[in-house]
Scaffold this motif. Sequence first.
Motif, PDB file in Angstrom:
ATOM      1  N   UNK A 440       0.813  -1.210   0.000  1.00 38.79           N
ATOM      2  CA  UNK A 440       0.000   0.000   0.000  1.00 38.79           C
ATOM      3  C   UNK A 440       0.846   1.259   0.000  1.00 38.79           C
ATOM      4  N   UNK A 441       1.967   1.245   0.740  1.00 39.14           N
ATOM      5  CA  UNK A 441       2.864   2.400   0.748  1.00 39.14           C
ATOM      6  C   UNK A 441       3.540   2.585  -0.616  1.00 39.14           C
ATOM      7  N   UNK A 442       3.895   1.476  -1.266  1.00 36.07           N
ATOM      8  CA  UNK A 442       4.458   1.574  -2.619  1.00 36.07           C
ATOM      9  C   UNK A 442       3.440   2.199  -3.576  1.00 36.07           C
ATOM     10  N   UNK A 443       2.173   1.844  -3.379  1.00 36.89           N
ATOM     11  CA  UNK A 443       1.107   2.425  -4.199  1.00 36.89           C
ATOM     12  C   UNK A 443       1.101   3.945  -4.032  1.00 36.89           C
ATOM     13  N   UNK A 444       1.285   4.393  -2.809  1.00 45.98           N
ATOM     14  CA  UNK A 444       1.329   5.832  -2.549  1.00 45.98           C
ATOM     15  C   UNK A 444       2.538   6.479  -3.225  1.00 45.98           C
ATOM     16  N   UNK A 445       3.669   5.763  -3.247  1.00 43.13           N
ATOM     17  CA  UNK A 445       4.871   6.298  -3.898  1.00 43.13           C
ATOM     18  C   UNK A 445       4.605   6.521  -5.391  1.00 43.13           C
TER      19      UNK A 445
END
Length: 569
Positions: A440-445
Amino acid sequence: MNDPIIQFHHFSFQYHAQSEPTLHDIDLEIRKGEKVLICGPSGCGKSTLAHCINGLIPFSYKGECGGSLTIAGRESRELGIFEISRTVGTVLQDTDGQFVGLTVAEDIAFAPENDCLGEPELHERVQKAAALVGVEGRLHHAPGELSGGQKQRVSLAGILVDDVEVLLFDEPLANLDPATGKQAIELIDEIQKKTGAAVVIIEHRLEDVLHRHVDRVVLMNAGRILADVAPDELLSGGLLKENGIREPLYITALKYAGVTVSADMHPDSIEGIILREEDREKLRDWFERTPPAPPMPERPVQLDIHELRFAYDNGHEALRDLSLSIRAGELSAVVGTNGAGKSTLCKLICGFEKQQSGTIELAGCDWASLSIKERADHVGYVMQNPNQMISQTMIFDEVALGLRTRGVGEEEIRRRVEETLKICGLWPFRNWPVSALSFGQKKRVTIAAILALEPEIIILDEPTAGQDYRHYTEIMEFLLALNRRGITVLMVTHDMHLMLEYARRAIVLSDSRLIADAPCAGILTDGEIIRRASLKETSLYTLAQRCGIDDGRAFVQRFIDYERREVRG
């Protein structure tokens, strides 16, 4: 009662690469003929548990096991992965990764062929397995020619051909449109009844799985089993919400109306739930008391698409005479059956493909002559899988990459990247490597990398695919915050909950054409559109009908408005 075919006893597992165990003190029995759903938030250990059942742990993923796990009465560590595969058959989330044959028949025949089965019996078993899942008419097709649902059927036939005793499904709904997902749950139920095998389903889309009865739901979090109970018992308690799992919408609506949901109501399905007259009255009263949202102000057209037509080199016409307008600051969903043209529409807007006819205009300017780079100054595209977009080691460098390739000065890059990282909630991780982040954090990146370019429109392909409810909510609330800043958001999705909760409008494609463009509540209460676009009627509409509310569409819209106003603020 059948003896347990899978039995965990005080079982634990720790990967060699991790400092703490992923599974703690697991006690679980699965008997032949049972259907068990295993659910829980991302990282809860359910995938690791599945890998233990099918033998990938400890034979492919190395680590330390404690306690006992027996499969068909034998300790799993004493078996090989080959022996386990004769008892446990697995259908992967990504069915494309499971194909080994050039045709459907070859793929189904793979296991018995490797057992050197004689040709007459081999043909007979392939035909029998294909008929069991309904693909007997496609034995000579290549896997690439099949739809998502058909691929899943072929994968299932490939394990049924071996007459396994346990069928393990890893997120079977993840890549399917709503109607095909519903058919997949029906197929799993049918196969379980025909074969008598134990069925284990790993899935976080609880309401969709409960379209057909399951015997037990195993709820996990932090590597432990929190509940192993009948669905009725779990749905009547608070554990789902406490652990970030989305409860069925009809149950949420009943709770909003002040109805106490208990196990004796049999709440595991909207068709079977027992509603007393006082419960129906409470829901009707809630509907009457809840005001509708005021109409949205009319906004100027930002993106205007007129008579768009596109066909691929193989002659497949992906879009025919498509016309629609996207207004500034909208948050809209693009939905429809697999292969309807949703992704093609996004590619044409971004310039990855060029239409044969028709026009795309941004603020009145024809985009026909603009390159992909020039369009990217206005429109950002975020892929479903962030790993396919990320190319830099460090988070800051990934977000800065697009600006650097455009020749922006380093001082301006730092200002824009830092501002974007703060907006996206990534500022504390600015000096971290991307590899240290969650999915999910990679998605934000990837969203931050697009946002730093200051586009007017962001297009997202399945923004919440594979996310549990907590991470799904985090991503969508973040996108909603961007939308409130004036950025137009266009989402391609199969998730009807997502569409209802967040989109103001649904653009519906079917058979390469636009068949509807309307508020989401209207789309998911229109039987003809649902049928043509392979969507799924919302259970809220069924609940309204069961409680004597004549205007089911208004009830669904009132529920959406209430959640936006009272629950999410």
